[in-house]
Design a protein around this motif. Structure first.
Motif, mmCIF file in Angstrom:
data_model
loop_
_atom_site.group_PDB
_atom_site.id
_atom_site.type_symbol
_atom_site.label_atom_id
_atom_site.label_comp_id
_atom_site.label_asym_id
_atom_site.label_seq_id
_atom_site.Cartn_x
_atom_site.Cartn_y
_atom_site.Cartn_z
ATOM 1 N N GLU A 30 51.657 47.534 57.936
ATOM 2 C CA GLU A 30 50.241 47.219 57.806
ATOM 3 C C GLU A 30 50.053 46.139 56.746
ATOM 4 O O GLU A 30 50.870 45.993 55.849
ATOM 5 N N CYS A 31 48.971 45.405 56.870
ATOM 6 C CA CYS A 31 48.606 44.402 55.880
ATOM 7 C C CYS A 31 47.334 44.864 55.181
ATOM 8 O O CYS A 31 46.500 45.540 55.776
ATOM 9 N N CYS A 32 47.204 44.482 53.926
ATOM 10 C CA CYS A 32 46.015 44.825 53.147
ATOM 11 C C CYS A 32 45.348 43.555 52.650
ATOM 12 O O CYS A 32 46.022 42.629 52.204
ATOM 13 N N VAL A 33 44.043 43.553 52.709
ATOM 14 C CA VAL A 33 43.256 42.427 52.216
ATOM 15 C C VAL A 33 42.280 42.952 51.168
ATOM 16 O O VAL A 33 41.577 43.934 51.407
ATOM 17 N N PHE A 34 42.277 42.301 50.020
ATOM 18 C CA PHE A 34 41.339 42.619 48.953
ATOM 19 C C PHE A 34 40.367 41.453 48.824
ATOM 20 O O PHE A 34 40.785 40.309 48.643
ATOM 21 N N ARG A 35 39.065 41.754 48.934
ATOM 22 C CA ARG A 35 38.030 40.723 48.768
ATOM 23 C C ARG A 35 37.129 41.115 47.617
ATOM 24 O O ARG A 35 36.709 42.265 47.498
ATOM 25 N N PHE A 36 36.819 40.142 46.768
ATOM 26 C CA PHE A 36 36.036 40.374 45.563
ATOM 27 C C PHE A 36 34.722 39.613 45.648
ATOM 28 O O PHE A 36 34.712 38.398 45.802
ATOM 29 N N GLY A 37 33.616 40.337 45.559
ATOM 30 C CA GLY A 37 32.312 39.698 45.613
ATOM 31 C C GLY A 37 31.910 39.333 47.036
ATOM 32 O O GLY A 37 32.465 39.844 48.007
ATOM 33 N N GLU A 38 30.944 38.443 47.130
ATOM 34 C CA GLU A 38 30.352 38.102 48.421
ATOM 35 C C GLU A 38 30.511 36.624 48.759
ATOM 36 O O GLU A 38 29.642 36.030 49.396
ATOM 37 N N ASP A 39 31.619 36.025 48.327
ATOM 38 C CA ASP A 39 31.866 34.620 48.626
ATOM 39 C C ASP A 39 31.891 34.406 50.138
ATOM 40 O O ASP A 39 32.643 35.074 50.856
ATOM 41 N N SER A 40 31.079 33.485 50.636
ATOM 42 C CA SER A 40 30.960 33.286 52.084
ATOM 43 C C SER A 40 32.271 32.792 52.701
ATOM 44 O O SER A 40 32.620 33.178 53.816
ATOM 45 N N GLY A 41 33.000 31.955 51.983
ATOM 46 C CA GLY A 41 34.279 31.475 52.493
ATOM 47 C C GLY A 41 35.288 32.598 52.624
ATOM 48 O O GLY A 41 36.015 32.686 53.627
ATOM 49 N N LYS A 52 34.592 35.789 52.978
ATOM 50 C CA LYS A 52 34.142 36.675 54.054
ATOM 51 C C LYS A 52 34.530 36.103 55.418
ATOM 52 O O LYS A 52 34.983 36.834 56.296
ATOM 53 N N SER A 53 34.356 34.816 55.586
ATOM 54 C CA SER A 53 34.707 34.160 56.843
ATOM 55 C C SER A 53 36.209 34.238 57.093
ATOM 56 O O SER A 53 36.655 34.530 58.205
ATOM 57 N N TYR A 54 36.993 33.976 56.056
ATOM 58 C CA TYR A 54 38.448 34.037 56.174
ATOM 59 C C TYR A 54 38.895 35.451 56.536
ATOM 60 O O TYR A 54 39.764 35.637 57.387
ATOM 61 N N GLU A 55 38.267 36.445 55.916
ATOM 62 C CA GLU A 55 38.587 37.842 56.219
ATOM 63 C C GLU A 55 38.283 38.172 57.682
ATOM 64 O O GLU A 55 39.080 38.826 58.356
ATOM 65 N N LYS A 92 40.342 39.459 63.124
ATOM 66 C CA LYS A 92 40.428 39.076 64.535
ATOM 67 C C LYS A 92 41.874 38.773 64.930
ATOM 68 O O LYS A 92 42.353 39.229 65.978
ATOM 69 N N THR A 93 42.584 38.029 64.089
ATOM 70 C CA THR A 93 43.972 37.685 64.381
ATOM 71 C C THR A 93 44.853 38.927 64.380
ATOM 72 O O THR A 93 45.689 39.099 65.273
ATOM 73 N N ALA A 94 44.672 39.792 63.387
ATOM 74 C CA ALA A 94 45.473 41.020 63.325
ATOM 75 C C ALA A 94 45.241 41.875 64.572
ATOM 76 O O ALA A 94 46.197 42.400 65.151
ATOM 77 N N GLN A 95 43.994 41.995 65.002
ATOM 78 C CA GLN A 95 43.686 42.771 66.204
ATOM 79 C C GLN A 95 44.367 42.177 67.422
ATOM 80 O O GLN A 95 44.918 42.905 68.246
ATOM 81 N N SER A 96 44.377 40.860 67.525
ATOM 82 C CA SER A 96 44.988 40.217 68.689
ATOM 83 C C SER A 96 46.501 40.421 68.714
ATOM 84 O O SER A 96 47.108 40.398 69.777
ATOM 85 N N LEU A 97 47.099 40.626 67.535
ATOM 86 C CA LEU A 97 48.540 40.834 67.448
ATOM 87 C C LEU A 97 48.918 42.316 67.448
ATOM 88 O O LEU A 97 50.093 42.659 67.505
ATOM 89 N N GLY A 98 47.918 43.180 67.359
ATOM 90 C CA GLY A 98 48.190 44.615 67.297
ATOM 91 C C GLY A 98 48.693 45.057 65.933
ATOM 92 O O GLY A 98 49.376 46.071 65.820
#
Length: 107
Positions: free
Chosen positions: A30-41, A43-46, A51-57
């Motif tokens: 599994e991969c983990c992503v940590f996002r801090f605050g509400e930076d729009s960039g 959020k978009s990257y996340e 989407k990419t992780a879902q497409s790869l399973g």
């Protein structure tokens, strides 16, 4: 010569899918992503990562924090010790306190 990023991305994703199917790439971690605050960039990257992780399973765990708390470092330490986690991604901007602590831990 024309380079099309959408075609390059598709080719790379197809290659990764094939490697997972053939077993030459471990798709069980599994991969983990940590996002801090509400930076729009960030959020978009996340959203793109999800989407990419879902497409790869690939399973993707996401952590969001609006402000600095001790919970961030506790969650990071837990994920870092988890054998099922194959990678951790910290999205910028990172809270300064988190960055400072992680740097101290590496020294």
């Amino acid at each position: 010569m024309e380079l099309r990023s959408d075609q390059i991305k598709k080719d790379l994703l197809d290659q990764i899918k094939k490697q997972i199917e053939e077993g030459t790439l471990d798709g069980t971690k599994e991969c983990c992503v940590f996002r801090f605050g509400e930076d729009s960039g960030a959020k978009s990257y996340e959203r793109g990562l999800v989407k990419t992780a879902q497409s790869l399973g690939i399973k993707l765990r996401t952590h969001h924090y609006d402000q600095m708390t001790d919970q961030i470092l506790e969650d990071f330490a837990r994920e870092n010790k988890d054998d099922q986690v194959g990678g951790i991604l910290l999205l910028e901007p990172i809270f300064k306190e988190v960055e400072d602590q992680l740097k101290r831990d590496l020294d």
